[in-house]
Design a protein around this motif. Structure first.
Motif, PDB file in Angstrom:
ATOM      1  N   GLN A 192       0.841  -1.183   0.000  1.00 57.39           N
ATOM      2  CA  GLN A 192       0.000   0.000   0.000  1.00 57.39           C
ATOM      3  C   GLN A 192       0.879   1.237   0.000  1.00 57.39           C
ATOM      4  O   GLN A 192       1.619   1.475   0.962  1.00 57.39           O
ATOM      5  CB  GLN A 192      -0.935   0.011   1.203  1.00 57.39           C
ATOM      6  CG  GLN A 192      -1.971   1.114   1.155  1.00 57.39           C
ATOM      7  CD  GLN A 192      -3.092   0.921   2.150  1.00 57.39           C
ATOM      8  OE1 GLN A 192      -2.980   0.134   3.094  1.00 57.39           O
ATOM      9  NE2 GLN A 192      -4.189   1.611   1.946  1.00 57.39           N
ATOM     10  N   GLU A 229      -4.825   2.536  -2.587  1.00 54.27           N
ATOM     11  CA  GLU A 229      -5.405   1.338  -1.993  1.00 54.27           C
ATOM     12  C   GLU A 229      -4.365   0.212  -1.956  1.00 54.27           C
ATOM     13  O   GLU A 229      -3.391   0.212  -2.707  1.00 54.27           O
ATOM     14  CB  GLU A 229      -6.619   0.889  -2.800  1.00 54.27           C
ATOM     15  CG  GLU A 229      -7.787   1.863  -2.742  1.00 54.27           C
ATOM     16  CD  GLU A 229      -9.030   1.322  -3.397  1.00 54.27           C
ATOM     17  OE1 GLU A 229     -10.086   1.957  -3.292  1.00 54.27           O
ATOM     18  OE2 GLU A 229      -8.956   0.251  -4.026  1.00 54.27           O
ATOM     19  N   ARG A 230      -4.609  -0.717  -1.081  1.00 50.12           N
ATOM     20  CA  ARG A 230      -3.743  -1.882  -0.995  1.00 50.12           C
ATOM     21  C   ARG A 230      -3.838  -2.669  -2.297  1.00 50.12           C
ATOM     22  O   ARG A 230      -4.925  -2.887  -2.824  1.00 50.12           O
ATOM     23  CB  ARG A 230      -4.150  -2.750   0.175  1.00 50.12           C
ATOM     24  CG  ARG A 230      -3.200  -3.862   0.508  1.00 50.12           C
ATOM     25  CD  ARG A 230      -3.550  -4.516   1.831  1.00 50.12           C
ATOM     26  NE  ARG A 230      -3.451  -3.581   2.954  1.00 50.12           N
ATOM     27  CZ  ARG A 230      -3.515  -3.939   4.228  1.00 50.12           C
ATOM     28  NH1 ARG A 230      -3.676  -5.211   4.544  1.00 50.12           N
ATOM     29  NH2 ARG A 230      -3.436  -3.041   5.181  1.00 50.12           N
ATOM     30  N   GLU A 231      -2.702  -3.103  -2.802  1.00 53.05           N
ATOM     31  CA  GLU A 231      -2.695  -3.835  -4.053  1.00 53.05           C
ATOM     32  C   GLU A 231      -1.920  -5.140  -3.925  1.00 53.05           C
ATOM     33  O   GLU A 231      -0.984  -5.266  -3.137  1.00 53.05           O
ATOM     34  CB  GLU A 231      -2.092  -2.995  -5.184  1.00 53.05           C
ATOM     35  CG  GLU A 231      -0.629  -2.676  -5.036  1.00 53.05           C
ATOM     36  CD  GLU A 231      -0.046  -2.000  -6.274  1.00 53.05           C
ATOM     37  OE1 GLU A 231      -0.769  -1.809  -7.271  1.00 53.05           O
ATOM     38  OE2 GLU A 231       1.152  -1.665  -6.239  1.00 53.05           O
TER      39      GLU A 231
END
Length: 130
Positions: free
Chosen positions: A43, A48-50
């Motif tokens: 992140q 956003e967290r990926e």
């Protein structure tokens, strides 16, 4: 149940880092650990967290995000309850907090889905300067 990530730091573009994630607790007994899908996510600030990569239970198949394919390598050591992420040719865009994750019931086809993982590490910061 605990996942402990380590190995982050500040490096220059083009350098390498190796992240480690150690699993402990009853849910991660030596035999049970091999039944978990293990993933790495990241992140970046304001994003956003990926998904980064994951390794399957059993055969240890792997899958990578296109952005890291060919540069990052995930590996697991079931005897030591650890999963590592070797990151080469780092770029400033790789700057992020990196999280390891684990799930015993996750379907391999959903390995990219962060919401499908039950267990998460605390994250380790990787900063790549240009």
């Amino acid at each position: 149940v605990q996942l402990q990530a380590s190995g982050g730091g500040l490096v220059q573009a083009g350098a390498s880092l190796r992240l480690s994630c150690a699993a402990s607790g009853r849910a991660f007994s030596t035999y049970a650990f091999r039944r978990y899908v293990l993933g790495w996510f990241r992140q970046a600030p304001g994003k956003e967290r990926e998904f980064v990569t994951a390794t399957s239970k059993g055969s240890g198949s792997t899958v990578y995000a296109d952005s890291v394919k060919g540069r990052f390598t995930v590996s697991r050591d079931n005897a030591k309850n650890t999963v590592c992420l070797q990151m080469n040719s780092l770029k400033p865009d790789d700057t992020a907090v990196y999280y390891c994750a684990a799930d015993q019931n996750l379907i391999w086809g959903r390995a990219r889905m962060a919401n499908d993982y039950d267990y998460w590490g605390q994250g380790t910061l990787v900063t790549v300067s240009s």
